[in-house]
Every structure is written in C-alpha cells, then in structure tokens.
Design a protein around this motif. Sequence first.
Motif, PDB file in Angstrom:
ATOM      1  N   LEU A 349       0.821  -1.096   0.145  1.00  0.00           N
ATOM      2  CA  LEU A 349      -0.067  -0.069  -0.119  1.00  0.00           C
ATOM      3  C   LEU A 349       0.760   1.184  -0.073  1.00  0.00           C
ATOM      4  N   ASP A 350       0.630   2.011  -0.840  1.00  0.00           N
ATOM      5  CA  ASP A 350       1.457   3.348  -1.155  1.00  0.00           C
ATOM      6  C   ASP A 350       0.628   4.561  -1.343  1.00  0.00           C
ATOM      7  N   ALA A 351       0.786   5.835  -0.916  1.00  0.00           N
ATOM      8  CA  ALA A 351       0.387   6.971  -1.473  1.00  0.00           C
ATOM      9  C   ALA A 351      -1.192   7.169  -1.274  1.00  0.00           C
ATOM     10  N   ASP A 352      -1.861   7.308  -2.010  1.00  0.00           N
ATOM     11  CA  ASP A 352      -3.437   7.451  -1.941  1.00  0.00           C
ATOM     12  C   ASP A 352      -4.168   6.176  -1.200  1.00  0.00           C
ATOM     13  N   GLY A 353      -3.307   4.797  -1.292  1.00  0.00           N
ATOM     14  CA  GLY A 353      -3.923   3.814  -0.579  1.00  0.00           C
ATOM     15  C   GLY A 353      -3.756   4.103   1.009  1.00  0.00           C
ATOM     16  N   LEU A 354      -2.770   4.660   1.168  1.00  0.00           N
ATOM     17  CA  LEU A 354      -2.470   5.017   2.760  1.00  0.00           C
ATOM     18  C   LEU A 354      -3.455   6.174   3.039  1.00  0.00           C
ATOM     19  N   ASN A 355      -3.565   7.065   2.150  1.00  0.00           N
ATOM     20  CA  ASN A 355      -4.395   8.223   2.622  1.00  0.00           C
ATOM     21  C   ASN A 355      -6.072   7.771   2.869  1.00  0.00           C
ATOM     22  N   ALA A 356      -6.455   6.703   1.974  1.00  0.00           N
ATOM     23  CA  ALA A 356      -7.605   6.115   2.170  1.00  0.00           C
ATOM     24  C   ALA A 356      -7.501   5.369   3.606  1.00  0.00           C
ATOM     25  N   LEU A 357      -6.379   4.882   4.016  1.00  0.00           N
ATOM     26  CA  LEU A 357      -6.495   4.176   5.409  1.00  0.00           C
ATOM     27  C   LEU A 357      -6.921   5.367   6.382  1.00  0.00           C
ATOM     28  N   THR A 358      -6.266   6.266   6.417  1.00  0.00           N
ATOM     29  CA  THR A 358      -6.454   7.581   7.650  1.00  0.00           C
ATOM     30  C   THR A 358      -8.023   7.925   7.589  1.00  0.00           C
ATOM     31  N   GLN A 359      -8.512   7.881   6.407  1.00  0.00           N
ATOM     32  CA  GLN A 359      -9.738   8.302   6.540  1.00  0.00           C
ATOM     33  C   GLN A 359     -11.040   7.403   6.847  1.00  0.00           C
ATOM     34  N   PRO A 375       0.580 -11.270   3.870  1.00  0.00           N
ATOM     35  CA  PRO A 375       1.536 -10.342   4.298  1.00  0.00           C
ATOM     36  C   PRO A 375       1.293  -8.882   3.472  1.00  0.00           C
ATOM     37  N   SER A 376       1.663  -7.785   4.202  1.00  0.00           N
ATOM     38  CA  SER A 376       1.392  -6.400   3.678  1.00  0.00           C
ATOM     39  C   SER A 376       2.635  -5.615   4.016  1.00  0.00           C
ATOM     40  N   VAL A 377       2.912  -4.906   3.271  1.00  0.00           N
ATOM     41  CA  VAL A 377       3.694  -3.711   3.276  1.00  0.00           C
ATOM     42  C   VAL A 377       3.161  -2.488   2.982  1.00  0.00           C
ATOM     43  N   ILE A 378       3.439  -1.400   4.154  1.00  0.00           N
ATOM     44  CA  ILE A 378       2.888   0.068   3.859  1.00  0.00           C
ATOM     45  C   ILE A 378       4.129   0.905   3.741  1.00  0.00           C
ATOM     46  N   THR A 379       3.999   1.882   2.783  1.00  0.00           N
ATOM     47  CA  THR A 379       5.264   2.700   2.636  1.00  0.00           C
ATOM     48  C   THR A 379       5.078   4.310   2.586  1.00  0.00           C
ATOM     49  N   PRO A 380       4.976   4.649   4.036  1.00  0.00           N
ATOM     50  CA  PRO A 380       4.488   6.081   4.042  1.00  0.00           C
ATOM     51  C   PRO A 380       5.639   6.863   3.928  1.00  0.00           C
ATOM     52  N   HIS A 381       5.532   8.178   3.651  1.00  0.00           N
ATOM     53  CA  HIS A 381       6.465   9.241   3.917  1.00  0.00           C
ATOM     54  C   HIS A 381       6.103   9.932   5.220  1.00  0.00           C
ATOM     55  N   LYS A 418       9.948   6.081   4.714  1.00  0.00           N
ATOM     56  CA  LYS A 418      10.694   6.672   3.625  1.00  0.00           C
ATOM     57  C   LYS A 418      11.371   7.905   4.171  1.00  0.00           C
ATOM     58  N   GLY A 419      12.513   8.329   3.680  1.00  0.00           N
ATOM     59  CA  GLY A 419      13.077   9.478   3.995  1.00  0.00           C
ATOM     60  C   GLY A 419      14.654   9.242   4.035  1.00  0.00           C
ATOM     61  N   SER A 420      15.252  10.364   4.609  1.00  0.00           N
ATOM     62  CA  SER A 420      16.580  10.093   4.707  1.00  0.00           C
ATOM     63  C   SER A 420      16.819   9.198   5.875  1.00  0.00           C
ATOM     64  N   GLY A 421      17.742   7.916   5.399  1.00  0.00           N
ATOM     65  CA  GLY A 421      17.706   7.090   6.257  1.00  0.00           C
ATOM     66  C   GLY A 421      16.440   6.133   6.448  1.00  0.00           C
ATOM     67  N   THR A 422      15.925   5.739   5.454  1.00  0.00           N
ATOM     68  CA  THR A 422      14.603   4.764   5.435  1.00  0.00           C
ATOM     69  C   THR A 422      14.423   4.003   6.408  1.00  0.00           C
ATOM     70  N   VAL A 423      13.357   3.570   7.209  1.00  0.00           N
ATOM     71  CA  VAL A 423      13.558   2.688   8.290  1.00  0.00           C
ATOM     72  C   VAL A 423      12.295   1.601   7.834  1.00  0.00           C
ATOM     73  N   ILE A 424      12.831   0.483   8.224  1.00  0.00           N
ATOM     74  CA  ILE A 424      11.993  -0.559   7.774  1.00  0.00           C
ATOM     75  C   ILE A 424      11.856  -1.481   8.893  1.00  0.00           C
ATOM     76  N   THR A 425      10.761  -1.851   9.518  1.00  0.00           N
ATOM     77  CA  THR A 425      10.080  -2.620  10.265  1.00  0.00           C
ATOM     78  C   THR A 425       9.175  -3.428  10.039  1.00  0.00           C
ATOM     79  N   ALA A 426       8.959  -4.495  11.268  1.00  0.00           N
ATOM     80  CA  ALA A 426       8.162  -5.467  11.147  1.00  0.00           C
ATOM     81  C   ALA A 426       7.864  -6.307  12.438  1.00  0.00           C
ATOM     82  N   PRO A 427       6.664  -6.521  12.676  1.00  0.00           N
ATOM     83  CA  PRO A 427       6.453  -7.328  13.938  1.00  0.00           C
ATOM     84  C   PRO A 427       7.440  -8.427  14.227  1.00  0.00           C
TER      85      PRO A 427
END
Length: 498
Positions: A349-359, A375-381, A418-427
């Motif tokens: 899930l990216d971009a507008d998919g994440l915006n839909a989640l917030t709403q 399995p799912s991955v979300i990629t927010p800035h 995402k960003g300077s030093g992108t962080v990747i996490t998972a449970p």
Amino acid sequence: MQKLSNTSAWPVYERDSIHELEAQLQGSSSTPLMKQAGLATAQLALAMAPHAQRIWVAAGPGNNGGDGLEAAMHLHRWGKSVHVSLMVPAAILPADAHAAWLRAQTAGVQITSDLPTEWLAEMVPQDLCIDALLGIGATRPLSAGMQTWVKAINQCKAKVLAIDAPTGLAPDSGQLLGGPSDAALCVQADQTLTFIAAKPGLFMGHGRDASGQLWLESLGHTSTSSSNTIPPQAWLNTPQASLPKRHASHKGSHGDVAVIGGDAMAASGMGMTGAAVLAASAALHAGAGRVILSLLSGQATQSAPPDVMQREWQHLDLEKLHVVCGCGGGQAVQSVMPEVLRRSAQLVLDADGLNALTQDDRLQAGLRQRASAQPSVITPHPLEAARLLQISTTQVQNDRLKAAQNLSDRFQCTVVLKGSGTVITAPGQTPRINTTGNGRLAIGGTGDVLAGLIGARMARGISAFEAACMAVAQHGQLADDWPEAYALTASRLAERLT
C-alpha cells in the motif's frame, strides 16, 4: 577503529543503550574510556590532516570536551601546534574531563576560554578543527554561546573532525537540536569518530549530511560478546545480491504483480495515471513474471510498456496476485480498498492507498486482519505516517524508529518509513536503517518505483520484511551509482532495475 561502510550490517544503539554499554565497559576496562577515546581521536586526526600546522580543539562542558582535551595532549606531544578553546571553567568539568584537562595542561597544551579569532583566520585547508563540544549528550537547543562556536567551526577553512556526533545533531533521530527552524545550527563535519557503537541519527535526517565519513572506535564493545545483554535498537540495512532467475523456470515461476491505481482525475484535478505506470514498469524491470496494470479510470493507457497487461481491477483474481495499490489512485482508490484488503494474496500500500486508510477506521481494521496470513507492506513518507499515527510530522521525524515500529505494531505489517535513512520495521523484527540513496531520489515518482520494486520482490517468494529491506537498499544503491551527467528521473530509475 573501523570505517563504517554502507556495505556492512552494523548494530545501531540509541543514547540510553549507549550509556548502559558505557557503564559495562567502564567496569571491565583497565584503561579509562576517555583515555582510549582521546587517543583514537588523535590518531584519526593525524591521519586526516598529517600536514596540519594548526589544530584547533573546541571543547565543551562535558565528557565530549574531555575526549577533546585528551586528544589535544597526544597531538601536542606528537609535535603539532594545538590550541584548545574550553567553553567552561576547568573547575566545573566532570571528574574524568577534569583529569584530562590536568594532563593536557601538564603537557603544555595551550588552553584558553575564548575563540582564538586571529589564529583561526590563519588556518588553511590542510589544518584541522576538532568538534568536542557536545557529542551525544545534548538534548536541548544550542545556547547562543554554543551557536557562536558552531558558526566558528563551520566558517573555519580547516577540515573538521567531530567527536561522537556533530554538535547540534540529535544522535537518536538525525534531526537538529533546534528543531526545523531555519536558524537551527549543526557542525558540518568532514569526518566523525563515534564511540562504542553506531548511533541511528548518524544515518538519518541531517546526520547523513552533517557527519561526513563515519568511523567507529568500539572501546572494547563487541555485539557478539556473551557479556553483552543489551540488544541493538536497529541494524543497518545493506545492499544485497540480485536475484538470478534459474534456467529451468518460466514466467509463472516469478510471480504475478498487479498495480491498482492511476485515477484519471485525482483530487488535485490532475491526472495521475503516470504513478501507476511507474510502479508497473518497476515491477516489470525488477523481474516479476507477469505485470498487470489496472487503472481506476477504467481506461487503458498508451504510456505503459507493451509488456504490461492492462485489465480492469474487477476482473483480477486478487487471491493469486501480489498487489501494489494506491499509486496515483486519488479518491477512487477508497472504493476498491475493502476488496483489495480482503482478497489480495500479498499487498503493498502506497500513497493514496495510505490516505484512504487514514480516512476510514474500517479499512485500518481490514489491514490489521490480514496479519501474517496475507503479508502486507505499507510505504509512508513522514507526513503519511503522522496522519496514520495521529501525531505531527515533527514527532515522527524526532523518533523515526519508534514511529515506524508503532505503525508495524498497530497494523501488524511491514512498514517502510521513507526519507533520509529509510526505516524498515515489522512485528517481531529488529528494525533496519537504510544506508543507500541520496538527494537525487527527491523527485516525483521514485516512491511509486519503490512500491513496484517491493511488489516484484515479494512475487519472487521473499518474505515481506526481507523484500522491503532488499528493495529499499537496491533503490538507493541505484541512485548512489547514477552517472553524474545523466539526470535521474523515476522512469529511468525503473528501467535500471534488475
């Protein structure tokens, strides 16, 4: 002493854990840590500036200043012309730093309480400035006096060596201690020598720009020691080998990726089909067996590669697909999200998919319900992460590791912050901080390319967390290797994937 390379998976510790490790080392070492740190600093200083005629040490009020005083003593004894500016009276220094001051004074080091303005004006690029002002100890914005000294360091013509962390940089986050204000200051170091273990802020935010080349002096700490019971807060994410395709394979062996997005008329009033095309192109060039593009406009586009199939999303067999959803989907993506969340075999899930989640709380619940079975991955800035966590972007940036982990825990999925030093996490996973990439990625469309790349890696049978780690590292490495004279665009980036 070791050079911190982005090709090595180093453990990363935040400030509180560093203090715990320091206490352990103090109790087990026959040589005080400050003496070891000062000697290591002097050795690196000599290697950095072997022909320096002048070395200025800006020493602060704590143990970082003591490290600088210790280094000054060695450099003076080795025949260098050293001037130490000590910000506070020696009498109020901590015990170890005061002992270092006594050794330096006894050795004959020139120590004053002021900036040696005329002396600094005579320094040349072959000379050296050592930033021993604050290290990792500071948490508050710099005082006016400290800002004056930081400005003097940055205006100095000499090379700059920072001890532990550049002054003004928050070691846990890589943000400036003064916040996002334009007036916030940070020492801009050519090289940084950090002690005991790597700190996350050196690889995130402003840390990437401020620290220069990184070196580590462990002072006896080893992450594999049986006596070390303090786990790292993260590991550095390193580039990995590409995935060769076996000779005895076919297109069905490498997974099918479907990209759902690209509203012809997004909320901005501009068509956004290009974002979905970029994600599909990335999945194609990254080696997915088959790529299907489903534009939410319901119309095919001539801009997609001819290798990409186009089909309406309602006709997709989502249960068998690795879905990338949201890229340029606008408001139209909200209506498809319930089905995408419920049925997709694997999901990015990216971009507008994440915006839909917030709403929509129901969509958030749908993402949580997928958990490990789908399995799912979300990629927010950072702004998207802030909206999902209902906090400010500043709060996200001030603790990127915590923000990413909170998202993972909340939605039970892999998170790529995402960003300077992108962080990747998972449970259940120790977070990774990515070390590849540069500012050339700060253009439109590169996030869509990353989403498509993650989808392709998942389609190859790699777990969501490892697929995200691999994709983020590769995405950044391409930017690092990009020819200087050749403009980096998202479409060209997608075409370079393998």
